[in-house]
Design an enzyme around this catalytic site. Structure first.
Site, PDB file in Angstrom:
ATOM      1  N   LYS A  46       0.842  -1.199   0.000  1.00  0.00           N
ATOM      2  CA  LYS A  46       0.000   0.000   0.000  1.00  0.00           C
ATOM      3  C   LYS A  46       0.875   1.246   0.000  1.00  0.00           C
ATOM      4  CE  LYS A  46      -0.277  -0.424   5.013  1.00  0.00           C
ATOM      5  NZ  LYS A  46      -1.143  -0.524   6.201  1.00  0.00           N
ATOM      6  N   TYR A 261      15.635  30.581   7.783  1.00  0.00           N
ATOM      7  CA  TYR A 261      14.460  31.292   8.265  1.00  0.00           C
ATOM      8  C   TYR A 261      14.422  31.363   9.792  1.00  0.00           C
ATOM      9  CZ  TYR A 261      11.934  31.420   3.776  1.00  0.00           C
ATOM     10  OH  TYR A 261      11.534  31.685   2.500  1.00  0.00           O
ATOM     11  N   MET A 314      11.120  24.972   2.093  1.00  0.00           N
ATOM     12  CA  MET A 314      10.394  24.166   1.109  1.00  0.00           C
ATOM     13  C   MET A 314      11.320  23.464   0.129  1.00  0.00           C
ATOM     14  SD  MET A 314       7.441  25.285  -1.639  1.00  0.00           S
ATOM     15  CE  MET A 314       6.266  25.765  -0.375  1.00  0.00           C
TER      16      MET A 314
END
Length: 372
Positions: A46, A261, A314
């Site tokens: 799965k 950041y 990101m």
């Protein structure tokens, strides 16, 4: 002139690359099959085969000898059927209303886990349907499955329902001394006796390692196949996945300056900081970041570890390569793999290896090593 699309299979690609060792996957299955003794060894595939790619994993497992597979959703089963025409395929998340005939057309067997599902399946069978199904009995996890009393009431309907398997799922097998393991084993033994003509299945990866008492007729390992840890008491098998990210820049950062950041981490010595082209959009969790108050995960290159510095963003993350002078733009650093276990990174992110593997982003350039 070579286009970016043409070059994607070469050195261009994305910022990250993913190497999947299908030979290791096959060897892990054989190791588990040996441990299972006389029980058949299936494979849980799965979640796109735990993130490594269903289309690549299933042929390797089939060549190794696997003939039974567990998926979560019908669409996974339909894809799997094209890869393994003769395989037995169970759909763990049960019977979606109105899909009995569609499942049977692809020879997919829903794992029936409620009386509502059983009633719908019984109506399909009474109307002439020839599909097969498994029965899930809840033995203490309280997630899916009929109760023991409900299972007892179904005992004389097994043939009419076309049942091919009775199964349950262990909640705490990764903790060998947890009392729920013995309680579930006893309850499932009772359930299996209701259906003496059916094969029985209880053990997942960790359950397979508890004792042969948990094996019954069919074991269904998942995370162990892919090299992930399946409990503190058990050693992981061969790593299957190596995730790497490319260095896009190496820069000098002075004492006391921050990186990333939020200025959450400041360097304490003149430092060489390598910026890697990967981040949380690639499934590398932001929670694995480093700060002044807590060390984060590490990467690996040129034979040494390089700690993360500051927050993961990101598309980028930073590592300290001050002690790796040969590190340079264009190099690749291992995010997890044979040198940095996936579960180590997951622990820094406050999660488990399953989540990292199944979160692997689409931007990695994938490379598959040979199968069985």
């Amino acid at each position: 002139m070579e286009s970016i699309d043409d070059a994607a299979a070469g050195n261009w690609g994305g910022g990250g690359r993913l190497t999947v060792d299908l030979g290791a996957l096959a060897r892990n299955w054989r190791t588990l099959a040996d441990r299972a003794g006389g029980a058949e060894t299936a494979a849980a595939v799965k979640g796109d085969a735990y993130g490594i790619g269903l289309a690549e994993a299933v042929p390797a497992l089939a060549k190794a000898g696997c003939r039974t597979y567990f998926v979560a959703l019908p669409q996974e089963g339909i894809q799997l059927r094209t890869l393994a025409p003769a395989a037995t395929i169970y759909v763990l998340n049960g019977l979606i209303p109105g899909t009995a005939t569609l499942l049977a057309e692809s020879a997919l067997q829903p794992v029936l886990g409620s009386l509502a599902e059983i009633d719908e399946w019984a109506a399909y069978k009474a109307a002439g349907g020839d599909g097969r199904a498994a029965l899930h009995v809840d033995t203490g996890m309280n997630r899916l499955g009929v109760t023991l009393d409900e299972a007892a009431g179904l005992a004389d309907r097994a043939e009419a329902l076309g049942l091919s398997l009775v199964m349950s799922h262990l909640a705490c097998a990764d903790q060998p001394d947890h009392p729920l393991n013995a309680a579930q084993l006893a309850a499932f033994g009772t359930a299996a006796r209701f259906f003496p003509a059916l094969p029985a299945s209880l053990a997942n990866s960790a359950g397979l390692h508890l004792s042969p008492d948990y094996h019954f007729d069919l074991v269904r390992p998942g995370i162990a196949l892919y090299g992930g840890r399946f409990g503190d008491a058990f050693a992981a098998l061969e790593p299957v996945v190596c995730a790497e990210a490319r260095i896009v820049q190496v820069r000098q950062v002075g004492v006391g300056q921050s990186v990333g950041y939020g200025a959450t981490q400041h360097v304490t010595r003149p430092s060489r900081i390598a910026i890697l082209s990967a981040g949380y959009a690639d499934g590398y969790h932001r929670q694995a970041s480093s700060s002044d108050g807590a060390a984060g995960a590490s990467a690996f290159l040129h034979g040494r570890r390089a700690p993360l510095v500051g927050r993961i963003s990101m598309d980028l993350l930073a590592i300290d390569v001050t002690d790796i002078p040969e590190a340079q733009r264009g190099d690749h650093a291992e995010l997890f793999g044979p040198n940095i276990p996936v579960d180590e990174v997951a622990a820094h992110a406050g999660t488990i290896g399953y989540e990292l593997l199944t979160s692997l982003g689409k931007r990695y350039r994938r490379h598959y090593l040979g199968g069985a």
